[in-house]
Write a protein that holds these residues in place. Structure first.
Motif, PDB file in Angstrom:
ATOM      1  N   TYR A 110       0.836  -1.199   0.000  1.00  0.00           N
ATOM      2  CA  TYR A 110       0.000   0.000   0.000  1.00  0.00           C
ATOM      3  C   TYR A 110       0.872   1.251   0.000  1.00  0.00           C
ATOM      4  O   TYR A 110       1.811   1.365   0.781  1.00  0.00           O
ATOM      5  CB  TYR A 110      -0.904  -0.025   1.236  1.00  0.00           C
ATOM      6  N   ASP A 111       0.540   2.170  -0.889  1.00  0.00           N
ATOM      7  CA  ASP A 111       1.311   3.400  -0.992  1.00  0.00           C
ATOM      8  C   ASP A 111       0.386   4.534  -1.438  1.00  0.00           C
ATOM      9  O   ASP A 111       0.209   4.748  -2.639  1.00  0.00           O
ATOM     10  CB  ASP A 111       2.452   3.219  -1.995  1.00  0.00           C
ATOM     11  N   PRO A 112      -0.227   5.247  -0.486  1.00  0.00           N
ATOM     12  CA  PRO A 112      -1.107   6.355  -0.880  1.00  0.00           C
ATOM     13  C   PRO A 112      -0.297   7.440  -1.595  1.00  0.00           C
ATOM     14  O   PRO A 112       0.771   7.833  -1.128  1.00  0.00           O
ATOM     15  CB  PRO A 112      -1.669   6.858   0.451  1.00  0.00           C
ATOM     16  N   THR A 113      -0.785   7.881  -2.745  1.00  0.00           N
ATOM     17  CA  THR A 113       0.000   8.792  -3.582  1.00  0.00           C
ATOM     18  C   THR A 113      -0.663  10.140  -3.844  1.00  0.00           C
ATOM     19  O   THR A 113      -0.029  11.018  -4.423  1.00  0.00           O
ATOM     20  CB  THR A 113       0.284   8.137  -4.949  1.00  0.00           C
ATOM     21  N   THR A 114      -1.914  10.304  -3.445  1.00  0.00           N
ATOM     22  CA  THR A 114      -2.635  11.528  -3.780  1.00  0.00           C
ATOM     23  C   THR A 114      -2.299  12.645  -2.795  1.00  0.00           C
ATOM     24  O   THR A 114      -2.638  12.548  -1.614  1.00  0.00           O
ATOM     25  CB  THR A 114      -4.162  11.286  -3.788  1.00  0.00           C
ATOM     26  N   PRO A 115      -1.650  13.715  -3.251  1.00  0.00           N
ATOM     27  CA  PRO A 115      -1.377  14.848  -2.355  1.00  0.00           C
ATOM     28  C   PRO A 115      -2.677  15.510  -1.916  1.00  0.00           C
ATOM     29  O   PRO A 115      -3.667  15.516  -2.672  1.00  0.00           O
ATOM     30  CB  PRO A 115      -0.552  15.809  -3.215  1.00  0.00           C
ATOM     31  N   ILE A 116      -2.683  16.080  -0.729  1.00  0.00           N
ATOM     32  CA  ILE A 116      -3.880  16.729  -0.199  1.00  0.00           C
ATOM     33  C   ILE A 116      -4.410  17.791  -1.159  1.00  0.00           C
ATOM     34  O   ILE A 116      -5.621  17.929  -1.350  1.00  0.00           O
ATOM     35  CB  ILE A 116      -3.630  17.306   1.219  1.00  0.00           C
ATOM     36  N   GLU A 117      -3.522  18.532  -1.797  1.00  0.00           N
ATOM     37  CA  GLU A 117      -3.949  19.585  -2.724  1.00  0.00           C
ATOM     38  C   GLU A 117      -4.753  19.010  -3.892  1.00  0.00           C
ATOM     39  O   GLU A 117      -5.781  19.565  -4.282  1.00  0.00           O
ATOM     40  CB  GLU A 117      -2.729  20.355  -3.255  1.00  0.00           C
ATOM     41  N   GLU A 118      -4.289  17.896  -4.440  1.00  0.00           N
ATOM     42  CA  GLU A 118      -5.001  17.249  -5.551  1.00  0.00           C
ATOM     43  C   GLU A 118      -6.327  16.672  -5.085  1.00  0.00           C
ATOM     44  O   GLU A 118      -7.352  16.797  -5.771  1.00  0.00           O
ATOM     45  CB  GLU A 118      -4.130  16.145  -6.148  1.00  0.00           C
ATOM     46  N   GLY A 119      -6.316  16.037  -3.932  1.00  0.00           N
ATOM     47  CA  GLY A 119      -7.553  15.457  -3.404  1.00  0.00           C
ATOM     48  C   GLY A 119      -8.616  16.509  -3.145  1.00  0.00           C
ATOM     49  O   GLY A 119      -9.792  16.319  -3.486  1.00  0.00           O
ATOM     50  N   ILE A 120      -8.223  17.642  -2.560  1.00  0.00           N
ATOM     51  CA  ILE A 120      -9.193  18.708  -2.289  1.00  0.00           C
ATOM     52  C   ILE A 120      -9.659  19.354  -3.587  1.00  0.00           C
ATOM     53  O   ILE A 120     -10.838  19.695  -3.733  1.00  0.00           O
ATOM     54  CB  ILE A 120      -8.626  19.741  -1.294  1.00  0.00           C
ATOM     55  N   THR A 121      -8.771  19.509  -4.555  1.00  0.00           N
ATOM     56  CA  THR A 121      -9.181  20.031  -5.863  1.00  0.00           C
ATOM     57  C   THR A 121     -10.270  19.139  -6.458  1.00  0.00           C
ATOM     58  O   THR A 121     -11.313  19.629  -6.910  1.00  0.00           O
ATOM     59  CB  THR A 121      -7.974  20.098  -6.832  1.00  0.00           C
ATOM     60  N   ASN A 122     -10.048  17.835  -6.459  1.00  0.00           N
ATOM     61  CA  ASN A 122     -11.035  16.891  -6.998  1.00  0.00           C
ATOM     62  C   ASN A 122     -12.321  16.924  -6.191  1.00  0.00           C
ATOM     63  O   ASN A 122     -13.420  16.869  -6.752  1.00  0.00           O
ATOM     64  CB  ASN A 122     -10.468  15.479  -7.018  1.00  0.00           C
ATOM     65  N   PHE A 123     -12.187  17.009  -4.863  1.00  0.00           N
ATOM     66  CA  PHE A 123     -13.368  17.028  -4.009  1.00  0.00           C
ATOM     67  C   PHE A 123     -14.221  18.272  -4.283  1.00  0.00           C
ATOM     68  O   PHE A 123     -15.444  18.171  -4.432  1.00  0.00           O
ATOM     69  CB  PHE A 123     -12.984  16.972  -2.526  1.00  0.00           C
ATOM     70  N   VAL A 124     -13.601  19.440  -4.345  1.00  0.00           N
ATOM     71  CA  VAL A 124     -14.348  20.678  -4.572  1.00  0.00           C
ATOM     72  C   VAL A 124     -15.044  20.633  -5.930  1.00  0.00           C
ATOM     73  O   VAL A 124     -16.204  21.044  -6.065  1.00  0.00           O
ATOM     74  CB  VAL A 124     -13.442  21.915  -4.425  1.00  0.00           C
TER      75      VAL A 124
END
Length: 138
Positions: A110-124
């Protein structure tokens, strides 16, 4: 993409609607935010591993960030400054919490790769596309 009782949803909703958010521990708490695609990676990987016995494995991001930084990222992605009510630590809360993913790394690769900035961009983007404010918690 999330639950209406979680910080990404609450903060995106309230900042988008120019409502006040309460920021506990004056933004100095550290939390671990995990993008859904990274959790899916861990779950799929778990289906491919056979140890001969049940295993408890913690999936998360493993990299806590300051709540104040999280709020700033949401503000940037929403394109609006938050109306912040800065308050002390919530009773029973802890200053830092994050996932220990060492077993998941070792056992599942397991290796989480999504930076918080990208995740929040996608979420918004998702939040706006589906007008998710209509599902807010009351």
């Amino acid at each position: 993409y999330g639950r209406p009782d979680m910080a990404p949803w609450i903060f995106t909703d309230k900042i988008s609607n120019n409502e006040t958010i309460r920021v506990f521990n004056h933004g100095n708490s550290q939390r671990d935010f995990t993008y859904v695609d990274d959790i899916v990676q861990g779950v799929v990987n778990s289906l491919l591993v056979h140890t001969g016995q049940p295993e408890l494995v913690n999936l998360g991001n493993g990299r806590p960030i300051l709540l104040a930084d999280f709020v700033r990222i949401v503000e940037e992605r929403v394109g609006q400054k938050a109306q912040i009510q800065s308050v002390g630590m919530q009773k029973g809360d802890v200053p830092v919490t994050y996932a220990d993913i060492s077993k998941a790394r070792r056992l599942l690769g397991y290796d989480p790769t999504t930076p918080i900035e990208e995740g929040i961009t996608n979420f918004v983007q998702w939040f706006r596309t589906f007008d998710a404010s209509q599902y807010r918690m009351q």
